[in-house]
Design an enzyme around this catalytic site. Structure first.
Site, PDB file in Angstrom:
ATOM      1  N   ASP A 127      -6.919   4.495  10.206  1.00  0.00           N
ATOM      2  CA  ASP A 127      -6.528   3.861   8.949  1.00  0.00           C
ATOM      3  C   ASP A 127      -7.655   4.134   7.955  1.00  0.00           C
ATOM      4  O   ASP A 127      -8.777   3.656   8.136  1.00  0.00           O
ATOM      5  CB  ASP A 127      -6.344   2.351   9.168  1.00  0.00           C
ATOM      6  CG  ASP A 127      -5.197   1.800   8.341  1.00  0.00           C
ATOM      7  OD1 ASP A 127      -4.737   2.508   7.422  1.00  0.00           O
ATOM      8  OD2 ASP A 127      -4.770   0.662   8.617  1.00  0.00           O
ATOM      9  N   ASP A 153     -11.067   0.058  13.010  1.00  0.00           N
ATOM     10  CA  ASP A 153     -11.459   0.055  11.600  1.00  0.00           C
ATOM     11  C   ASP A 153     -12.944  -0.295  11.501  1.00  0.00           C
ATOM     12  O   ASP A 153     -13.505  -0.898  12.403  1.00  0.00           O
ATOM     13  CB  ASP A 153     -10.633  -0.982  10.833  1.00  0.00           C
ATOM     14  CG  ASP A 153      -9.164  -0.581  10.770  1.00  0.00           C
ATOM     15  OD1 ASP A 153      -8.897   0.604  10.522  1.00  0.00           O
ATOM     16  OD2 ASP A 153      -8.306  -1.458  10.973  1.00  0.00           O
ATOM     17  N   LYS A 205      -2.614   5.390   6.954  1.00  0.00           N
ATOM     18  CA  LYS A 205      -2.883   5.815   8.320  1.00  0.00           C
ATOM     19  C   LYS A 205      -2.654   7.321   8.450  1.00  0.00           C
ATOM     20  O   LYS A 205      -1.699   7.849   7.903  1.00  0.00           O
ATOM     21  CB  LYS A 205      -1.938   5.092   9.292  1.00  0.00           C
ATOM     22  CG  LYS A 205      -2.130   3.581   9.334  1.00  0.00           C
ATOM     23  CD  LYS A 205      -1.135   2.949  10.290  1.00  0.00           C
ATOM     24  CE  LYS A 205      -1.237   1.438  10.304  1.00  0.00           C
ATOM     25  NZ  LYS A 205      -0.825   0.801   9.037  1.00  0.00           N
ATOM     26  N   ARG A 234       0.818  -1.203   0.000  1.00  0.00           N
ATOM     27  CA  ARG A 234       0.000   0.000   0.000  1.00  0.00           C
ATOM     28  C   ARG A 234       0.853   1.253   0.000  1.00  0.00           C
ATOM     29  O   ARG A 234       0.472   2.282  -0.542  1.00  0.00           O
ATOM     30  CB  ARG A 234      -0.874  -0.028   1.251  1.00  0.00           C
ATOM     31  CG  ARG A 234      -1.750   1.165   1.411  1.00  0.00           C
ATOM     32  CD  ARG A 234      -2.092   1.386   2.865  1.00  0.00           C
ATOM     33  NE  ARG A 234      -3.105   0.459   3.348  1.00  0.00           N
ATOM     34  CZ  ARG A 234      -3.435   0.364   4.649  1.00  0.00           C
ATOM     35  NH1 ARG A 234      -2.826   1.109   5.550  1.00  0.00           N
ATOM     36  NH2 ARG A 234      -4.356  -0.471   5.025  1.00  0.00           N
ATOM     37  N   TYR A 235       1.994   1.179   0.643  1.00  0.00           N
ATOM     38  CA  TYR A 235       2.889   2.330   0.750  1.00  0.00           C
ATOM     39  C   TYR A 235       4.081   2.124  -0.187  1.00  0.00           C
ATOM     40  O   TYR A 235       4.406   0.995  -0.541  1.00  0.00           O
ATOM     41  CB  TYR A 235       3.406   2.445   2.186  1.00  0.00           C
ATOM     42  CG  TYR A 235       2.378   2.881   3.204  1.00  0.00           C
ATOM     43  CD1 TYR A 235       1.872   4.170   3.189  1.00  0.00           C
ATOM     44  CD2 TYR A 235       1.956   2.008   4.195  1.00  0.00           C
ATOM     45  CE1 TYR A 235       0.958   4.568   4.156  1.00  0.00           C
ATOM     46  CE2 TYR A 235       1.036   2.409   5.160  1.00  0.00           C
ATOM     47  CZ  TYR A 235       0.546   3.691   5.139  1.00  0.00           C
ATOM     48  OH  TYR A 235      -0.354   4.098   6.089  1.00  0.00           O
ATOM     49  N   CYS A 280      -4.112 -17.407  15.284  1.00  0.00           N
ATOM     50  CA  CYS A 280      -3.663 -16.634  16.443  1.00  0.00           C
ATOM     51  C   CYS A 280      -3.889 -17.468  17.694  1.00  0.00           C
ATOM     52  O   CYS A 280      -4.715 -18.380  17.705  1.00  0.00           O
ATOM     53  CB  CYS A 280      -4.463 -15.338  16.567  1.00  0.00           C
ATOM     54  SG  CYS A 280      -4.250 -14.275  15.137  1.00  0.00           S
ATOM     55  N   ARG A 327       7.270  -0.098   1.681  1.00  0.00           N
ATOM     56  CA  ARG A 327       7.118  -1.186   2.643  1.00  0.00           C
ATOM     57  C   ARG A 327       5.878  -2.021   2.345  1.00  0.00           C
ATOM     58  O   ARG A 327       4.907  -1.519   1.781  1.00  0.00           O
ATOM     59  CB  ARG A 327       7.076  -0.653   4.080  1.00  0.00           C
ATOM     60  CG  ARG A 327       6.044   0.423   4.340  1.00  0.00           C
ATOM     61  CD  ARG A 327       6.556   1.333   5.456  1.00  0.00           C
ATOM     62  NE  ARG A 327       5.558   2.266   5.962  1.00  0.00           N
ATOM     63  CZ  ARG A 327       5.240   3.416   5.369  1.00  0.00           C
ATOM     64  NH1 ARG A 327       5.801   3.757   4.211  1.00  0.00           N
ATOM     65  NH2 ARG A 327       4.348   4.220   5.914  1.00  0.00           N
ATOM     66  N   CYS A 344     -10.939  -8.032  15.925  1.00  0.00           N
ATOM     67  CA  CYS A 344      -9.853  -8.102  14.936  1.00  0.00           C
ATOM     68  C   CYS A 344     -10.224  -7.451  13.607  1.00  0.00           C
ATOM     69  O   CYS A 344     -11.306  -7.666  13.073  1.00  0.00           O
ATOM     70  CB  CYS A 344      -9.486  -9.553  14.691  1.00  0.00           C
ATOM     71  SG  CYS A 344      -8.158  -9.736  13.487  1.00  0.00           S
ATOM     72  N   CYS A 364      -9.083 -12.372  18.820  1.00  0.00           N
ATOM     73  CA  CYS A 364      -9.620 -11.143  19.382  1.00  0.00           C
ATOM     74  C   CYS A 364     -10.934 -10.836  18.688  1.00  0.00           C
ATOM     75  O   CYS A 364     -11.018 -10.874  17.463  1.00  0.00           O
ATOM     76  CB  CYS A 364      -8.650  -9.994  19.162  1.00  0.00           C
ATOM     77  SG  CYS A 364      -6.974 -10.412  19.662  1.00  0.00           S
ATOM     78  N   ARG A 384      -8.824  -8.136  10.840  1.00  0.00           N
ATOM     79  CA  ARG A 384      -8.776  -9.170   9.796  1.00  0.00           C
ATOM     80  C   ARG A 384      -9.693 -10.338  10.147  1.00  0.00           C
ATOM     81  O   ARG A 384      -9.434 -11.487   9.835  1.00  0.00           O
ATOM     82  CB  ARG A 384      -7.344  -9.663   9.584  1.00  0.00           C
ATOM     83  CG  ARG A 384      -6.395  -8.551   9.195  1.00  0.00           C
ATOM     84  CD  ARG A 384      -5.347  -8.956   8.163  1.00  0.00           C
ATOM     85  NE  ARG A 384      -4.553  -7.793   7.797  1.00  0.00           N
ATOM     86  CZ  ARG A 384      -3.418  -7.441   8.427  1.00  0.00           C
ATOM     87  NH1 ARG A 384      -2.936  -8.198   9.395  1.00  0.00           N
ATOM     88  NH2 ARG A 384      -2.762  -6.364   8.057  1.00  0.00           N
TER      89      ARG A 384
HETATM   90  C1  LIG Z   1       0.173  -0.070   8.933  1.00  0.00           C
HETATM   91  C2  LIG Z   1       0.674  -0.534   7.641  1.00  0.00           C
HETATM   92  C3  LIG Z   1       2.022  -0.448   7.296  1.00  0.00           C
HETATM   93  C4  LIG Z   1       3.072   0.087   8.233  1.00  0.00           C
HETATM   94  O1  LIG Z   1       2.823   1.411   8.535  1.00  0.00           O
HETATM   95  P1  LIG Z   1       3.895   2.236   9.417  1.00  0.00           P
HETATM   96  O2  LIG Z   1       3.237   3.534   9.636  1.00  0.00           O
HETATM   97  O3  LIG Z   1       5.151   2.295   8.600  1.00  0.00           O
HETATM   98  O4  LIG Z   1       4.103   1.447  10.670  1.00  0.00           O
HETATM   99  C5  LIG Z   1       2.397  -0.848   6.044  1.00  0.00           C
HETATM  100  N1  LIG Z   1       1.508  -1.339   5.166  1.00  0.00           N
HETATM  101  C6  LIG Z   1       0.209  -1.456   5.474  1.00  0.00           C
HETATM  102  C7  LIG Z   1      -0.703  -2.020   4.469  1.00  0.00           C
HETATM  103  C8  LIG Z   1      -0.258  -1.062   6.714  1.00  0.00           C
HETATM  104  O5  LIG Z   1      -1.548  -1.195   7.018  1.00  0.00           O
HETATM  105  S1  SF4 Z   2      -6.020  -8.694  16.486  1.00  0.00           S
HETATM  106 FE1  SF4 Z   2      -6.520 -10.290  14.976  1.00  0.00          FE
HETATM  107  S2  SF4 Z   2      -4.554 -10.808  14.025  1.00  0.00           S
HETATM  108 FE2  SF4 Z   2      -4.095  -9.712  15.940  1.00  0.00          FE
HETATM  109  S3  SF4 Z   2      -3.846 -11.331  17.474  1.00  0.00           S
HETATM  110 FE3  SF4 Z   2      -5.974 -10.660  17.567  1.00  0.00          FE
HETATM  111  S4  SF4 Z   2      -7.079 -12.072  16.211  1.00  0.00           S
HETATM  112 FE4  SF4 Z   2      -4.911 -12.231  15.733  1.00  0.00          FE
END
Ligand SMILES: *Cc1c(COP(=O)(O)O)cnc(C)c1O
Ligand code: SF4
Length: 347
Positions: free
Chosen positions: A307, A270, A314, A90-91, A103, A94, A110, A107, A112
């Site tokens: 986000d 989110d 973010k 996305r960035y 996990c 990175r 979560c 949670c 995801r």
């Molecule tokens: C949060 C995130 C990152 C890392 O973000 P930083 O601000 O560098 O910690 C990188 N890629 C994605 C898709 C993210 O959601």
């Molecule tokens: S927030 Fe989601 S990915 Fe993170 S530890 Fe909890 S269940 Fe796992």
């Protein structure tokens, strides 16, 4: 099986197992667990003091999860932004690499939720595809291993992933996001730390949300990682009924520093389906941030971030400490005093 795997296998995965420990009707929760899996390690279960408390809310399924149909499963468009399965680019410089779909504790909030515990762990085939993508993109200098929880992989699988990454010359840093110091601290073995320290510069961001999650065992786990030379950060999520209180958050951040973990992000929830009951207003988050800055160590202040939907990234938020008045800036101190600052004129 390793000791940590045996402990994980002893986790609570069905609601009825809770009724032998607490006086609650867990029968209705069976429906929730069919859609969103449950797992609570014995360690984490032991932190619950009573039904409905801050620990309970994070790990015990709730009927409200099924009632929330308003939100999207993947509002951040992570699936759209995947050039190869499990990789989110996305960035510019990175990527996030999802190297696990399981996990220790699922949670309930979560982000995801759509995928944790549901699909199989990324196998060696997709691993090679991800490594090839990163290798072919010289602009990628930072890889964030995420999931699920990367540290639920066995040491040799993790080592293969890290060794594969270290063969890529343009890759500068690797980060691992993990909740096992909180939920399964026994996973942080001496052997794991010996292996990890071969792959520096390596950073770990863990995920504590409440002061009661900081126990002797989690402190030991963090000390082991820190002693292996790994800088530790923390990403909390702002959760209604868990940590949406300035005093609770301040204590959490202070205790994190005391176990050598530096607060990094405080995430606004989110808009993920099944998690609406955890959401707080942005104003609440700003009020909590106000309670930190100036009132305790500056190192205890994380970035409060939203986000943006659609994978736009973010954005950090700060309380309104400054406003403009003609040629002056009016700053507000942490105590509420207003102080005038004359800016230079560069026009
Ligand atoms: C949060 C995130 C990152 C890392 O973000 P930083 O601000 O560098 O910690 C990188 N890629 C994605 C898709 C993210 O959601
Ligand atoms: S927030 Fe989601 S990915 Fe993170 S530890 Fe909890 S269940 Fe796992």
């Amino acid at each position: 099986m390793n000791r940590w795997q045996k402990l994980l296998a002893g986790s609570v995965v069905a609601p009825d197992e809770l009724s032998s420990l607490f006086t609650v009707d867990t029968e209705p929760l069976v429906q929730v667990v069919k859609r969103y899996p449950m797992r609570i390690t014995r360690h984490y279960l032991g932190l619950i003091e009573k039904p409905g408390d801050a620990i309970w809310r994070q790990c015990v399924p709730d009927l409200l999860e099924l009632e929330d149909e308003s939100q999207a499963e993947d509002p951040l468009d992570e699936e759209q932004l995947s050039p190869v399965p499990g990789l989110i680019h996305r960035y510019p410089d990175r990527v996030v690499w999802l190297v696990s779909s399981v996990c220790a504790v699922y949670c309930r909030f979560c982000m995801r939720k759509r995928r944790v515990g549901c699909t199989g762990i990324a196998g060696p085939g997709t691993r090679q595809a991800a490594l090839a993508y990163i290798g072919a993109h010289p602009e990628i200098r930072d890889v964030v291993l995420s999931g699920g929880d990367p540290l639920l992989n066995e040491d040799d699988v993790l080592e293969e992933i890290l060794a594969g990454l270290r063969l890529i010359p343009h890759l500068e840093i690797v980060r691992i996001g993990t909740r096992v110091p909180v939920t399964l601290p026994e996973r942080i073995t001496a052997g794991l730390c010996r292996m990890l320290k071969k792959f520096h510069p390596l950073y770990i961001n863990t995920h504590f949300n409440h002061p009661r999650e900081i126990t002797a065992a989690s402190a030991r786990a963090c000390a082991r990682l820190a002693d292996a030379g790994i800088p530790l950060g923390n990403q909390s999520v702002l959760l209604k009924g868990v940590n949406d209180d300035p005093q609770v958050m301040k204590r959490l951040m202070q205790l994190l520093l005391s176990i050598r973990v530096r607060p990094y992000y405080l995430h606004q929830m989110d808009l993920v389906k099944g998690t609406a009951h955890f959401r707080t207003s942005i104003n609440r988050g700003l009020e909590i941030m106000e309670g930190l800055r100036g009132h305790t160590s500056g190192m205890a202040s994380p970035y409060y971030a939203v986000d943006l939907a659609g994978g736009k990234g973010k954005v950090p938020l700060l309380p309104g400490y400054v406003r403009r008045e003609d040629d002056a800036l009016l700053f507000r101190s942490y105590r509420g005093e207003v102080v005038r600052y004359r800016d230079v004129d560069e026009s």
